[in-house]
Design a protein around this motif. Sequence first.
Motif, PDB file in Angstrom:
ATOM      1  N   VAL A 228     -12.674  30.190  -6.471  1.00 62.70           N
ATOM      2  CA  VAL A 228     -12.611  29.691  -7.847  1.00 62.70           C
ATOM      3  C   VAL A 228     -13.989  29.214  -8.291  1.00 62.70           C
ATOM      4  O   VAL A 228     -14.862  28.914  -7.459  1.00 62.70           O
ATOM      5  CB  VAL A 228     -11.602  28.530  -7.998  1.00 62.70           C
ATOM      6  N   SER A 229     -14.183  29.123  -9.589  1.00 60.55           N
ATOM      7  CA  SER A 229     -15.331  28.413 -10.151  1.00 60.55           C
ATOM      8  C   SER A 229     -14.810  27.125 -10.780  1.00 60.55           C
ATOM      9  O   SER A 229     -13.713  27.098 -11.342  1.00 60.55           O
ATOM     10  CB  SER A 229     -16.067  29.257 -11.191  1.00 60.55           C
ATOM     11  N   ALA A 230     -15.594  26.049 -10.653  1.00 62.22           N
ATOM     12  CA  ALA A 230     -15.130  24.746 -11.133  1.00 62.22           C
ATOM     13  C   ALA A 230     -16.316  23.848 -11.421  1.00 62.22           C
ATOM     14  O   ALA A 230     -17.410  24.017 -10.865  1.00 62.22           O
ATOM     15  CB  ALA A 230     -14.214  24.088 -10.100  1.00 62.22           C
ATOM     16  N   THR A 231     -16.090  22.898 -12.297  1.00 62.28           N
ATOM     17  CA  THR A 231     -17.031  21.809 -12.513  1.00 62.28           C
ATOM     18  C   THR A 231     -16.445  20.552 -11.873  1.00 62.28           C
ATOM     19  O   THR A 231     -15.300  20.541 -11.414  1.00 62.28           O
ATOM     20  CB  THR A 231     -17.257  21.577 -14.016  1.00 62.28           C
ATOM     21  N   ALA A 232     -17.249  19.506 -11.854  1.00 57.47           N
ATOM     22  CA  ALA A 232     -16.760  18.245 -11.297  1.00 57.47           C
ATOM     23  C   ALA A 232     -15.713  17.656 -12.230  1.00 57.47           C
ATOM     24  O   ALA A 232     -15.936  17.540 -13.439  1.00 57.47           O
ATOM     25  CB  ALA A 232     -17.922  17.268 -11.119  1.00 57.47           C
ATOM     26  N   GLY A 233     -14.576  17.293 -11.671  1.00 56.98           N
ATOM     27  CA  GLY A 233     -13.525  16.670 -12.461  1.00 56.98           C
ATOM     28  C   GLY A 233     -13.784  15.192 -12.661  1.00 56.98           C
ATOM     29  O   GLY A 233     -14.729  14.615 -12.103  1.00 56.98           O
ATOM     30  N   GLU A 234     -12.926  14.560 -13.449  1.00 56.39           N
ATOM     31  CA  GLU A 234     -13.144  13.146 -13.757  1.00 56.39           C
ATOM     32  C   GLU A 234     -12.915  12.251 -12.546  1.00 56.39           C
ATOM     33  O   GLU A 234     -13.330  11.101 -12.536  1.00 56.39           O
ATOM     34  CB  GLU A 234     -12.260  12.725 -14.928  1.00 56.39           C
TER      35      GLU A 234
ATOM     36  N   ASP B 194     -19.535  12.123  -8.059  1.00 60.30           N
ATOM     37  CA  ASP B 194     -20.807  12.547  -8.636  1.00 60.30           C
ATOM     38  C   ASP B 194     -20.511  13.413  -9.855  1.00 60.30           C
ATOM     39  O   ASP B 194     -19.902  14.477  -9.732  1.00 60.30           O
ATOM     40  CB  ASP B 194     -21.614  13.334  -7.603  1.00 60.30           C
ATOM     41  N   PRO B 195     -20.944  12.981 -11.045  1.00 60.29           N
ATOM     42  CA  PRO B 195     -20.579  13.736 -12.244  1.00 60.29           C
ATOM     43  C   PRO B 195     -21.216  15.123 -12.313  1.00 60.29           C
ATOM     44  O   PRO B 195     -20.706  16.002 -12.992  1.00 60.29           O
ATOM     45  CB  PRO B 195     -21.075  12.838 -13.387  1.00 60.29           C
ATOM     46  N   GLU B 196     -22.354  15.347 -11.664  1.00 53.09           N
ATOM     47  CA  GLU B 196     -23.003  16.657 -11.630  1.00 53.09           C
ATOM     48  C   GLU B 196     -23.126  17.247 -13.036  1.00 53.09           C
ATOM     49  O   GLU B 196     -22.670  18.364 -13.309  1.00 53.09           O
ATOM     50  CB  GLU B 196     -22.234  17.626 -10.732  1.00 53.09           C
ATOM     51  N   THR B 197     -23.766  16.545 -13.936  1.00 53.98           N
ATOM     52  CA  THR B 197     -23.873  16.970 -15.329  1.00 53.98           C
ATOM     53  C   THR B 197     -24.415  18.389 -15.430  1.00 53.98           C
ATOM     54  O   THR B 197     -25.477  18.705 -14.898  1.00 53.98           O
ATOM     55  CB  THR B 197     -24.790  16.012 -16.110  1.00 53.98           C
TER      56      THR B 197
ATOM     57  N   PRO C  15     -28.128  22.602  -6.805  1.00 58.24           N
ATOM     58  CA  PRO C  15     -27.731  22.288  -8.176  1.00 58.24           C
ATOM     59  C   PRO C  15     -27.893  23.513  -9.070  1.00 58.24           C
ATOM     60  O   PRO C  15     -28.820  24.303  -8.906  1.00 58.24           O
ATOM     61  CB  PRO C  15     -28.711  21.172  -8.582  1.00 58.24           C
ATOM     62  N   GLY C  16     -26.968  23.677 -10.011  1.00 57.73           N
ATOM     63  CA  GLY C  16     -27.082  24.790 -10.931  1.00 57.73           C
ATOM     64  C   GLY C  16     -25.745  25.270 -11.431  1.00 57.73           C
ATOM     65  O   GLY C  16     -24.725  24.583 -11.336  1.00 57.73           O
ATOM     66  N   VAL C  17     -25.754  26.482 -11.955  1.00 59.81           N
ATOM     67  CA  VAL C  17     -24.559  27.143 -12.465  1.00 59.81           C
ATOM     68  C   VAL C  17     -24.348  28.395 -11.630  1.00 59.81           C
ATOM     69  O   VAL C  17     -25.217  29.275 -11.578  1.00 59.81           O
ATOM     70  CB  VAL C  17     -24.713  27.502 -13.951  1.00 59.81           C
ATOM     71  N   HIS C  18     -23.214  28.478 -10.956  1.00 60.32           N
ATOM     72  CA  HIS C  18     -22.952  29.554 -10.011  1.00 60.32           C
ATOM     73  C   HIS C  18     -21.631  30.242 -10.337  1.00 60.32           C
ATOM     74  O   HIS C  18     -20.676  29.595 -10.767  1.00 60.32           O
ATOM     75  CB  HIS C  18     -22.862  29.013  -8.580  1.00 60.32           C
ATOM     76  N   THR C  19     -21.589  31.539 -10.100  1.00 54.58           N
ATOM     77  CA  THR C  19     -20.337  32.283 -10.146  1.00 54.58           C
ATOM     78  C   THR C  19     -20.412  33.360  -9.082  1.00 54.58           C
ATOM     79  O   THR C  19     -21.457  33.563  -8.458  1.00 54.58           O
ATOM     80  CB  THR C  19     -20.065  32.877 -11.537  1.00 54.58           C
TER      81      THR C  19
ATOM     82  N   GLY D 167     -23.787   7.217 -24.500  1.00 54.05           N
ATOM     83  CA  GLY D 167     -22.699   6.508 -25.149  1.00 54.05           C
ATOM     84  C   GLY D 167     -21.611   6.057 -24.208  1.00 54.05           C
ATOM     85  O   GLY D 167     -21.594   6.377 -23.016  1.00 54.05           O
ATOM     86  N   ALA D 168     -20.672   5.317 -24.780  1.00 52.33           N
ATOM     87  CA  ALA D 168     -19.569   4.781 -23.985  1.00 52.33           C
ATOM     88  C   ALA D 168     -18.690   5.888 -23.431  1.00 52.33           C
ATOM     89  O   ALA D 168     -18.059   5.717 -22.381  1.00 52.33           O
ATOM     90  CB  ALA D 168     -18.741   3.831 -24.850  1.00 52.33           C
ATOM     91  N   ARG D 169     -18.651   7.032 -24.099  1.00 54.23           N
ATOM     92  CA  ARG D 169     -17.826   8.144 -23.622  1.00 54.23           C
ATOM     93  C   ARG D 169     -18.551   8.997 -22.582  1.00 54.23           C
ATOM     94  O   ARG D 169     -18.017   9.989 -22.125  1.00 54.23           O
ATOM     95  CB  ARG D 169     -17.396   9.028 -24.794  1.00 54.23           C
ATOM     96  N   ARG D 170     -19.769   8.645 -22.223  1.00 56.31           N
ATOM     97  CA  ARG D 170     -20.557   9.413 -21.248  1.00 56.31           C
ATOM     98  C   ARG D 170     -20.637  10.879 -21.673  1.00 56.31           C
ATOM     99  O   ARG D 170     -20.321  11.783 -20.922  1.00 56.31           O
ATOM    100  CB  ARG D 170     -19.963   9.277 -19.851  1.00 56.31           C
ATOM    101  N   ILE D 171     -21.102  11.080 -22.894  1.00 58.70           N
ATOM    102  CA  ILE D 171     -21.196  12.420 -23.459  1.00 58.70           C
ATOM    103  C   ILE D 171     -22.315  13.190 -22.758  1.00 58.70           C
ATOM    104  O   ILE D 171     -23.459  12.722 -22.717  1.00 58.70           O
ATOM    105  CB  ILE D 171     -21.470  12.338 -24.971  1.00 58.70           C
ATOM    106  N   PRO D 172     -22.038  14.357 -22.186  1.00 64.16           N
ATOM    107  CA  PRO D 172     -23.100  15.142 -21.547  1.00 64.16           C
ATOM    108  C   PRO D 172     -24.174  15.537 -22.562  1.00 64.16           C
ATOM    109  O   PRO D 172     -23.859  16.030 -23.657  1.00 64.16           O
ATOM    110  CB  PRO D 172     -22.361  16.372 -21.013  1.00 64.16           C
ATOM    111  N   CYS D 173     -25.431  15.333 -22.195  1.00 65.25           N
ATOM    112  CA  CYS D 173     -26.543  15.595 -23.107  1.00 65.25           C
ATOM    113  C   CYS D 173     -27.688  16.286 -22.380  1.00 65.25           C
ATOM    114  O   CYS D 173     -27.912  16.062 -21.181  1.00 65.25           O
ATOM    115  CB  CYS D 173     -27.075  14.301 -23.729  1.00 65.25           C
TER     116      CYS D 173
END
Length: 707
Positions: free
Chosen positions: A368-374, A378-381, A401-405, A458-464
Amino acid sequence: MTSQKLSFPRQHARTQRFTLGAPRSFTVSPDGTRVIFLRSSSGTDRTNRLMVLDTRTGEESVAADPGALLGGSAERLSPQERARRERTREGSAGIVGYAVDAAAELAAFALSGTVYVAELGAGTARALPVTGPVLDPRPSPDGRHIAYVAGGALRIVGVDGEGDRALAEPEDEHTTYGLAEFVAAEEMGRHRGFWWSPDSDRLLVARADDGAVRRWWIADPANPGSRPAEIAYPAAGTPDAEVRLFLTVLDGARTEVVWDRTRFPYLARVHWSSAGAPLLLVQARDQRGQLYLAVDTETGATRTVHVDEDPVWLELFAGVPAWAPGGRLVRITDEGGARVLSVGDRPLTGDRLHIQAVLDVGESDILVSATAGEGATDPETGQSHVYRVDELGVERVSEGPGVHTAVRAGGVTVMVSSSLEHPGTAVRILRDGERIATVANHAEEPVLSAGVRLTEGGARRIPCAVLLPTGYTEGDGPLPVLMDPYGGPHGRRVVAAHNAHLTSQWFADQGFAVITADGRGTPGRSPGWEKAVRDDFTLSLDDQVEALHALAGRFPLDLTKVAVRGWSYGGYLSALAVLRRPDVFHAAVVGAPVTDWRLYDTHYTERYLGDPAEQPEVYAANSLVTDEGLSRPADEVRPMMIVHGLADDNVVVAHALRLSSALLAAGRPHEVLPLSGVTHMTPQEQVAENLLLLQVDFLRRSLGLPR
């Protein structure tokens, strides 16, 4: 090697955003001995060739070269093929797609409207004598036949070119067999309309009838002698194409597959493998309910394997549904606030992973491919990784670190990786976790380097993502700000990949602090994050404002000079910003915006905003053409440049024209830049280059900066 004198806008346009020359569309043979892929010869060559890599030697060879096959003649594309490429945002040429038999020994592809087959072991390719123009040729698993679409009919021909015949022919001008209808191709990620049986003795064939779909006309005002193109466009609240499915044997006899099409009209996925009966995923029009159906191949009857329901909406994913060995259903679902992989009735992942797609279903595990869940520590932005999942647990396969598929078969994995440290993608061939070969990447080296910092705001930890001018020092003082979002569904922009931020870096080098923020509605974080925008797209704007203000204390931002630019949903968000928050945003570049959601398609729009007949107030609240911001006092009017392709059949130019009319009626000055002959993409080199230059000029003028 590209000359350093070449400007970034020109290089970016000429290389089609540095995608030319990069390998893509990988297939691994079941025995793991060969990797098939597409790649052009250089970073400025648009023409893809079909390539084969021998995993035993690491050597690459050309299986099919369009230049040789066409004898130097120019490629000719039918209107139907152009429409297919627009749905997939395909801007290259030559061989843009292919399909293989079960052994991956034979490949079929369309080139200049003709069916070609390539023997991958021998390295030979030849045309088949069939009547075209053809679409989507696909070999039978046993390699004996090629099925394809021509003239709206599903046809079949022997691999030797003999026995060409129609298996299903359209009854009228509104009907096609074997093709995906508009919303399937544009919004569902289903680009096919027929599927071979594992035994090669029959096919599942979709029949699409768009007779009830409303007709729109796309004109070419720059050429008044040209007839407008008629398209069947299913706008929100209007009829969709009617889709039916037939089991069709090779003599043309067929049996209809039966399910409750009134309640579940959307045919979203079809899976047919040797692991079980044909498997369908059908959705309700409101996308809050869906059925997983197994098909009886003798009668066409279906039985329900599983039912999904969600009070907001149900997302579609690549690679599922599928059968695992033993007949268990593989699916991705939202459970307990997380997006998890389930096999049978058992979730195999938890809240530490946010599953994006199933890449391969193996005998003992699933890739599977996945990002870090809540639930991750480690948020791994911005990162995305490849994981191997089985009954015992989860193991990360990708490294760094990076974007993998990845693509996997026969004990061989093709790992495609991007990172912030290096431009482009690296492709490694792995066996048992060890690298045995690499695939060359011919993409050009960018003339600039993106110095991006990934963070949260921000308080919502918006990825930037934040980019400053190259060589900037603290003594240079605060910078005018350019917000550069997509900011909406299915458009993750804050990623740990270098090339994704090159255009933002170029804008930064023009003297801006550039910020990209992935607020609520964007993918890659959690189901709740994505579904927060149900009925209210304006939350996207709230998060842009929150991210901007949160970052102002950490970066040199001049909040008296803030602009925003975007395309498509990002264009909508940019216009929304200056209309609703002129206290924050002082200028906007509005590219191909959706301004009136009643003019956008059913499957996308109704998923987020519901039925316009049932929720007219929701559509009004999210519209730009009726926005209260149009009547703001003169001192709150902000400059806006609206850019739109006149040939766009996805976000039609009526969106831009209605916004311009509303602005004019309100007495608001603005600029409109019509792009003649341009669709929702901007593949033309001169157009793409000059668009960047004109945007900078507009931003400088609007913010009162030196030009």
